[in-house]
Design an enzyme around this catalytic site. Structure first.
Site, PDB file in Angstrom:
ATOM      1  N   LYS A 187      35.308  47.059  41.876  1.00 59.55           N
ATOM      2  CA  LYS A 187      35.992  48.342  41.641  1.00 59.55           C
ATOM      3  C   LYS A 187      35.583  48.955  40.306  1.00 59.55           C
ATOM      4  CE  LYS A 187      40.438  47.058  42.937  1.00 59.55           C
ATOM      5  NZ  LYS A 187      40.018  45.819  43.423  1.00 59.55           N
ATOM      6  N   PHE A 188      35.364  48.129  39.291  1.00 60.78           N
ATOM      7  CA  PHE A 188      35.181  48.662  37.943  1.00 60.78           C
ATOM      8  C   PHE A 188      33.799  48.446  37.359  1.00 60.78           C
ATOM      9  CE2 PHE A 188      39.648  47.907  38.631  1.00 60.78           C
ATOM     10  CZ  PHE A 188      40.143  49.175  38.359  1.00 60.78           C
ATOM     11  N   ASP A 224      46.573  35.893  42.990  1.00 60.43           N
ATOM     12  CA  ASP A 224      45.659  36.645  43.846  1.00 60.43           C
ATOM     13  C   ASP A 224      44.578  35.715  44.377  1.00 60.43           C
ATOM     14  OD1 ASP A 224      44.805  38.879  45.202  1.00 60.43           O
ATOM     15  OD2 ASP A 224      43.581  39.639  43.549  1.00 60.43           O
ATOM     16  N   LYS A 240      42.630  34.263  47.050  1.00 61.97           N
ATOM     17  CA  LYS A 240      42.234  34.604  48.419  1.00 61.97           C
ATOM     18  C   LYS A 240      40.750  34.323  48.517  1.00 61.97           C
ATOM     19  CE  LYS A 240      41.872  39.329  46.851  1.00 61.97           C
ATOM     20  NZ  LYS A 240      42.400  40.673  46.877  1.00 61.97           N
ATOM     21  N   ASN A 257      38.177  35.804  46.184  1.00 63.31           N
ATOM     22  CA  ASN A 257      38.195  35.440  44.772  1.00 63.31           C
ATOM     23  C   ASN A 257      37.762  33.997  44.536  1.00 63.31           C
ATOM     24  OD1 ASN A 257      38.885  37.909  43.730  1.00 63.31           O
ATOM     25  ND2 ASN A 257      41.087  37.544  43.880  1.00 63.31           N
ATOM     26  N   ASP A 296      38.118  35.948  39.082  1.00 61.07           N
ATOM     27  CA  ASP A 296      38.933  37.150  39.109  1.00 61.07           C
ATOM     28  C   ASP A 296      40.377  36.955  38.714  1.00 61.07           C
ATOM     29  OD1 ASP A 296      38.027  39.680  39.496  1.00 61.07           O
ATOM     30  OD2 ASP A 296      37.300  39.167  41.490  1.00 61.07           O
ATOM     31  N   THR A 322      46.666  40.692  48.240  1.00 58.01           N
ATOM     32  CA  THR A 322      46.350  41.066  49.612  1.00 58.01           C
ATOM     33  C   THR A 322      47.460  40.579  50.531  1.00 58.01           C
ATOM     34  OG1 THR A 322      44.042  40.778  49.047  1.00 58.01           O
ATOM     35  CG2 THR A 322      44.557  40.974  51.376  1.00 58.01           C
TER      36      THR A 322
HETATM   37  P1  ATP Z   1      37.183  43.570  42.087  1.00 54.75           P
HETATM   38  O1  ATP Z   1      36.686  44.757  41.325  1.00 54.75           O
HETATM   39  O2  ATP Z   1      38.470  43.814  42.778  1.00 54.75           O
HETATM   40  O3  ATP Z   1      37.164  42.303  41.290  1.00 54.75           O
HETATM   41  P2  ATP Z   1      35.076  42.342  43.509  1.00 54.75           P
HETATM   42  O4  ATP Z   1      35.641  40.978  43.338  1.00 54.75           O
HETATM   43  O5  ATP Z   1      34.430  42.653  44.795  1.00 54.75           O
HETATM   44  O6  ATP Z   1      36.168  43.417  43.275  1.00 54.75           O
HETATM   45  P3  ATP Z   1      33.410  41.821  41.240  1.00 54.75           P
HETATM   46  O7  ATP Z   1      34.290  40.696  40.834  1.00 54.75           O
HETATM   47  O8  ATP Z   1      32.969  42.806  40.235  1.00 54.75           O
HETATM   48  O9  ATP Z   1      34.045  42.676  42.360  1.00 54.75           O
HETATM   49  O10 ATP Z   1      32.129  41.212  41.933  1.00 54.75           O
HETATM   50  C1  ATP Z   1      31.162  41.978  42.609  1.00 54.75           C
HETATM   51  C2  ATP Z   1      30.297  41.042  43.423  1.00 54.75           C
HETATM   52  O11 ATP Z   1      29.607  40.132  42.596  1.00 54.75           O
HETATM   53  C3  ATP Z   1      31.064  40.203  44.429  1.00 54.75           C
HETATM   54  O12 ATP Z   1      30.295  40.142  45.621  1.00 54.75           O
HETATM   55  C4  ATP Z   1      31.132  38.851  43.813  1.00 54.75           C
HETATM   56  O13 ATP Z   1      31.115  37.837  44.767  1.00 54.75           O
HETATM   57  C5  ATP Z   1      29.879  38.794  42.951  1.00 54.75           C
HETATM   58  N1  ATP Z   1      30.133  38.030  41.741  1.00 54.75           N
HETATM   59  C6  ATP Z   1      31.044  38.316  40.803  1.00 54.75           C
HETATM   60  N2  ATP Z   1      31.017  37.415  39.809  1.00 54.75           N
HETATM   61  C7  ATP Z   1      30.058  36.519  40.129  1.00 54.75           C
HETATM   62  C8  ATP Z   1      29.549  35.315  39.502  1.00 54.75           C
HETATM   63  N3  ATP Z   1      30.039  34.893  38.358  1.00 54.75           N
HETATM   64  N4  ATP Z   1      28.564  34.648  40.119  1.00 54.75           N
HETATM   65  C9  ATP Z   1      28.071  35.094  41.292  1.00 54.75           C
HETATM   66  N5  ATP Z   1      28.502  36.187  41.941  1.00 54.75           N
HETATM   67  C10 ATP Z   1      29.481  36.898  41.370  1.00 54.75           C
HETATM   68 MG    MG Z   2      36.180  40.249  42.003  1.00 59.86          MG
END
Ligand code: ATP
Ligand code: MG
Length: 278
Positions: free
Chosen positions: A21-22, A134, A136, A139, A152, A169
């Protein structure tokens, strides 16, 4: 990975991993040590728009203070005029959710191993007074060795007091959250029960076409075990001890780790190779 002040120039930026999201997540390598990490780049503009600043700071502070093999490490963070950058442990095998959807459901060994990893990580977080709230599959990430990592902490709250906010969720909400009652640590125990069920059957237990029906099924604990696929009596026993309406009667995280299903099935190393999953 300790240094007073980091900047983007300390890293070689690699492939784009995904977008939330961010912000965006990239694979990266720290130039001096060669250490591979994931960089989560968050644009301040987006934060201001959503007035998310204090929320993010809380997420950062909570995750920075956690050091457990099943909690995704936040090594460092820094910011410049336009963005905030989180230096995260890289979870090479990505989202548990995608894996579960692609293979349908997990074997008892895989499910019990992930359940034990989650119980251990949550027990650690609870001792540090962190409730994730959270938990799920989205995460939960997997590292190169197939070890589960909770990611997360966006919704986690560091608190002694009970919290009232409704978040998360819908399928994973505990009854006390649905009913907007005070809720505390045992929310994560409920969610662990939902996840054990989903790992073994492929979908969460209170799923319904309408959100309201899901909420009703949660508050009634309308739990049914389909006859197929075959799931052991031990597994069902643990799920029944987690999905208890009265939060004070749910099995404790320490007792989960002593439950026969976990003892008989969980791999003590916590890692699951691709051939063992289903
Ligand atoms: P939110 O903004 O609600 O957290 P999100 O979990 O989809 O949404 P991000 O946490 O920014 O967004 O992650 C974006 C993508 O990158 C996801 O597909 C996530 O699985 C992957 N990702 C995030 N952190 C890592 C990490 N440390 N190692 C590998 N993949 C990651
Ligand atoms: Mg995330």
């Amino acid at each position: 990975m300790e240094r007073p002040q980091w900047s983007l120039s300390d890293f070689e930026i690699g492939k784009f991993i995904g977008e939330g999201k961010f912000g965006k997540v990239y694979l990266a390598r720290e130039k001096q040590s060669g250490y591979v990490v994931a960089l989560k780049v968050i644009f301040k503009k987006k934060l201001e728009k959503y007035r998310f600043h204090s929320h993010l700071r809380r997420e950062i502070e909570i995750q920075r203070g956690l050091d457990h093999p099943n909690v995704l490490r936040l090594f460092a963070w820094f910011h410049d005029a336009d963005r905030v950058v989180l230096v995260l442990e890289y979870a090479a095998r990505g989202e548990l959710y995608k894996l579960l959807r692609s293979i349908g459901r997990f074997s008892e060994r895989t499910a019990a191993t992930y359940a034990a990893s989650l119980a251990g990580a949550l027990a650690y977080c609870h001792k540090k007074q962190v409730i994730h709230r959270d938990i799920k599959p989205e995460n939960l990430l997997l590292d190169i060795e197939g070890r589960l990592k909770i990611a997360d902490f966006g919704w986690a709250v560091q608190s002694n007091a009970k919290r009232h906010t409704l978040c998360g969720t819908i399928d994973y909400l505990a009854p006390e959250m649905v009913e907007k009652k005070a809720h505390g640590y045992a929310v994560d125990n409920w969610t662990l029960g939902i996840l054990c069920y989903e790992f073994l059957y492929g979908s969460p237990p209170f799923e319904a076409a309408e959100q309201n029906d899901t909420l009703m099924r949660i508050v009634k604990v309308d739990l049914m075990f389909p006859l197929t696929p075959y799931v052991s009596a031990d597994a069902k026993d643990l799920i029944c001890k987690l999905l208890v309406k009265d939060s004070s009667k749910r099995i404790s995280l320490d007792d989960i780790l002593k439950h026969p299903w976990i003892i008989k099935n969980a791999d003590p190393s916590g890692s699951i190779s691709p051939s063992e999953r289903s």
